[in-house]
Design an enzyme around this catalytic site. Structure first.
Site, PDB file in Angstrom:
ATOM      1  N   GLN A  46       0.795  -1.219   0.000  1.00 10.48           N
ATOM      2  CA  GLN A  46       0.000   0.000   0.000  1.00 10.48           C
ATOM      3  C   GLN A  46       0.833   1.276   0.000  1.00 10.48           C
ATOM      4  OE1 GLN A  46      -2.720  -1.778   3.271  1.00 10.48           O
ATOM      5  NE2 GLN A  46      -4.013  -0.304   2.216  1.00 10.48           N
ATOM      6  N   HIS A  66      -2.470  -5.322 -12.626  1.00  5.48           N
ATOM      7  CA  HIS A  66      -1.953  -5.164 -13.987  1.00  5.48           C
ATOM      8  C   HIS A  66      -2.766  -5.949 -15.010  1.00  5.48           C
ATOM      9  CE1 HIS A  66       2.258  -4.240 -12.112  1.00  5.48           C
ATOM     10  NE2 HIS A  66       1.504  -3.167 -12.202  1.00  5.48           N
ATOM     11  N   ASP A  79       2.031   0.540  -7.975  1.00  2.00           N
ATOM     12  CA  ASP A  79       3.370   0.544  -8.574  1.00  2.00           C
ATOM     13  C   ASP A  79       4.281   1.585  -7.933  1.00  2.00           C
ATOM     14  OD1 ASP A  79       2.349  -1.373 -10.220  1.00  2.00           O
ATOM     15  OD2 ASP A  79       2.575  -0.248 -12.091  1.00  2.00           O
ATOM     16  N   ARG A 104       4.026  -0.056  13.070  1.00  2.00           N
ATOM     17  CA  ARG A 104       3.687  -1.350  12.499  1.00  2.00           C
ATOM     18  C   ARG A 104       3.729  -1.248  10.981  1.00  2.00           C
ATOM     19  NH1 ARG A 104      -1.867  -4.020  11.226  1.00  2.00           N
ATOM     20  NH2 ARG A 104      -1.114  -6.064  10.571  1.00  2.00           N
ATOM     21  N   HIS A 149       1.028  -9.182   4.613  1.00  2.00           N
ATOM     22  CA  HIS A 149      -0.128  -8.307   4.515  1.00  2.00           C
ATOM     23  C   HIS A 149      -0.642  -8.356   3.072  1.00  2.00           C
ATOM     24  CE1 HIS A 149      -2.154  -4.650   6.517  1.00  2.00           C
ATOM     25  NE2 HIS A 149      -2.833  -4.896   5.399  1.00  2.00           N
ATOM     26  N   ASN A 193      -1.731 -10.791   8.501  1.00  2.00           N
ATOM     27  CA  ASN A 193      -2.705  -9.737   8.765  1.00  2.00           C
ATOM     28  C   ASN A 193      -4.070 -10.091   8.189  1.00  2.00           C
ATOM     29  OD1 ASN A 193      -3.381  -6.780   9.450  1.00  2.00           O
ATOM     30  ND2 ASN A 193      -4.046  -6.987   7.323  1.00  2.00           N
ATOM     31  N   GLU A 194      -5.087 -10.022   9.029  1.00  2.16           N
ATOM     32  CA  GLU A 194      -6.482 -10.169   8.615  1.00  2.16           C
ATOM     33  C   GLU A 194      -6.699 -11.346   7.664  1.00  2.16           C
ATOM     34  OE1 GLU A 194      -8.210  -6.582   7.166  1.00  2.16           O
ATOM     35  OE2 GLU A 194      -7.888  -5.488   9.033  1.00  2.16           O
ATOM     36  N   ASN A 333      -7.572  -5.836  14.908  1.00  2.00           N
ATOM     37  CA  ASN A 333      -7.950  -4.744  14.013  1.00  2.00           C
ATOM     38  C   ASN A 333      -9.449  -4.509  14.168  1.00  2.00           C
ATOM     39  OD1 ASN A 333      -5.331  -4.860  13.130  1.00  2.00           O
ATOM     40  ND2 ASN A 333      -5.811  -5.475  11.038  1.00  2.00           N
ATOM     41  N   TYR A 335     -12.604  -1.598  13.363  1.00  2.00           N
ATOM     42  CA  TYR A 335     -13.029  -0.354  12.734  1.00  2.00           C
ATOM     43  C   TYR A 335     -14.490  -0.002  13.020  1.00  2.00           C
ATOM     44  CZ  TYR A 335      -8.838  -0.425   9.731  1.00  2.00           C
ATOM     45  OH  TYR A 335      -7.550  -0.416   9.261  1.00  2.00           O
ATOM     46  N   GLU A 402      -4.985  -1.973  14.151  1.00  2.00           N
ATOM     47  CA  GLU A 402      -5.574  -1.102  13.131  1.00  2.00           C
ATOM     48  C   GLU A 402      -6.879  -0.546  13.671  1.00  2.00           C
ATOM     49  OE1 GLU A 402      -6.055  -2.443   9.095  1.00  2.00           O
ATOM     50  OE2 GLU A 402      -4.161  -3.554   9.132  1.00  2.00           O
TER      51      GLU A 402
END
Length: 498
Positions: A46, A66, A79, A104, A149, A193-194, A333, A335, A402
């Site tokens: 990311q 892509h 990219d 992290r 991740h 992760n997740e 995590n 939210y 998170e």
């Protein structure tokens, strides 16, 4: 239940960024414990960019973006992203200015083993991350390193990815290299992760890489292999690198599940929702085996569908022992919340995880929506979920790894600031009032970044990134100014009591 409404008054103090302290109502004015660790979080794909530089291999996310630009809302890619591969020193300076002591981030598997196999070992990737964690240490910032991740090597993805048991072994090979080289500088590790999001959105809905739609069976096999991979890495660390003195766990994402009504049926449905989400991954690690409600419901529906065995793959005795207890803390995590209601038993047909759950979900009108359709602000949910995790799994220590809010591009991000204040206030209530041990917090995210299938249309950063600039200019938002002051004072408002 309305937890907070924030009233902001202009209040700028002198400092490098003009520290902004909002006036608030219904936000605690008590201080966080002095041992609490403030931090921020990111992930390699990311933010790093440099997708094919210095020997890096192709990941399944490289292939996903892509191969078909329509996979991403704004036809963008990772990219370049935030160009943090080249701007990592600037990022460390930003962390210092935020006053955080914990960062992290994730290592890109394909920078270490470009194909996922040992013979593709890439020293340049190892050197990059070693230099980075050394620099964090020199800045007195604790690195919390996530091994995976979502950026699986494309070579492994083509061989079945998280549907193939051998991927767990390849993950162990990769983890051993990272532990050996980064371990002297890292004390906090997260393996995967997740995993739920990888399985539900990558192997079931097809919305994320690798874009498969196996909602009836692949989704469960994906979970099994990721848990085996996590356990493999955990045992490698404690068998071979225990003298490094670090702690290892898996990162699990969850919602707070509020019964839609006061009925017993909705309360039971909320419990089912919990087990089919957080319990799906936490139970094997913390308690052993899948949640019983999952075993029963998926097994019964599989039988009714005419299958000879459950779509939820059983564990062998050796596998159960191998996975159980593979934690040193709980990484959560969190939210949003969902309102859960009981529904009639869904008709039997093609196998489907969402029908297996047997629940209905929605949101309550008093909850505040963000621009992300799934994200609603209900701060009490933080306290409720922390208490649920603490009482059910007895993990000894929790890190909230998170927690954040989606906005459009705007430096005056009051919505995010209100969200963070409300959730952190409820976290502190869980610590001080309920005795839940929360040792640290890494907000999502340090900066705006490539938000997977949403591209750059949703911003989660407390720091703005200008993606139209070749320099990817970073600018503190109001939430970053507030967070910097909070991390320095351990106080959510302008004046706190001890």
């Amino acid at each position: 239940m309305k937890i907070f409404l924030l009233i902001f008054l202009a209040c700028f103090c002198t400092g490098a960024f003009g520290i902004y302290i909002p006036k608030a109502t219904n936000i605690t004015n008590r201080k966080f414990p002095s041992t609490f660790i403030w931090g921020a979080a990111t992930a390699a794909y990311q933010i790093e960019g440099a997708w094919d530089e210095d020997g890096k291999g192709e990941s399944m996310w490289d292939r996903f973006v892509h191969s078909d630009p329509t996979h991403i809302d704004d036809r963008s890619t990772g990219d370049v992203a935030c160009d943090s591969y080249h701007k990592w020193q600037e990022d460390i300076e930003l962390l210092k200015q935020l006053n955080v002591k914990l960062y992290r981030f994730s290592v890109a598997w394909t920078r270490i083993l470009p194909t996922g196999y040992l013979e593709s070992f890439n020293q340049a990737g190892v050197d990059y991350y070693v230099n980075f964690v050394k620099a964090l240490r020199a800045a007195e910032i604790e690195p919390m390193v996530t091994l995976y991740h979502w950026d699986l090597p494309q070579t492994l993805s083509e061989q079945g990815g998280w549907l193939n048991d051998s991927t767990a072994d390849r993950f162990g090979d990769y983890a051993r290299i990272v532990f050996k080289n980064l371990g002297p500088y890292v004390k906090l590790w997260a393996t995967i992760n997740e995993p739920k999001t990888t399985c539900t959105q990558g192997y079931a809905s097809g919305e994320m890489a690798p874009g498969l739609k196996l909602v009836g069976d692949g989704i469960y096999q994906c979970a099994r292999v990721q848990l085996l991979a996590h356990a493999t890495a955990y045992h490698i660390y404690h068998d071979e690198f225990a003298d490094q003195g670090g702690n290892v766990t898996i990162v699990i994402d969850a919602t707070y599940n509020e019964p839609l009504t006061d009925s017993a049926a909705d309360a039971e449905a909320a419990e089912w929702e919990f087990e089919f989400n957080l319990g799906w991954y936490a139970n094997p690690v913390y308690l052993g085996d899948w949640p019983q409600i999952m075993i029963d419901r998926v097994g019964n529906r599989s039988k009714a569908e005419g299958l000879s065995q459950s779509r939820l793959p059983p564990w062998s005795k050796d596998e159960l022992e191998f996975v159980k207890g593979t934690f040193d803390y709980f990484a959560l995590n969190m939210y949003t919340a969902v309102a859960v209601n009981a529904i009639d038993e869904p008709p039997i047909g093609t196998g489907n995880y969402y029908l297996d759950k047997g629940t209905g979900t929605s949101y309550k009108p008093e909850w505040t929506p963000s621009i992300a359709g799934w994200l609603y602000s209900y701060p009490y949910g933080m306290r409720g979920l922390l208490n649920r995790v603490w009482s059910k799994y007895n993990p000894g220590s929790i890190y909230v790894t998170e927690n954040g809010w989606a906005t459009t591009e705007d430096l005056n991000d009051q919505g995010r600031l209100e969200y963070l204040q409300g959730y952190l206030s409820n976290m502190l209530d869980a610590i001080l009032e309920d005795g839940v041990v929360v040792d640290g917090y890494t907000t999502w995210s340090l900066m705006d970044n490539f938000e997977w299938a949403r591209g750059y249309t949703q911003r989660y950063g407390i720091i703005d990134v200008d993606f139209n600039s070749p320099n990817r200019t970073r600018t503190f938002k109001d939430s970053a100014k507030w967070y910097s002051q909070t991390a320095a004072t351990y106080c959510l408002v302008d004046t706190c009591v001890d």
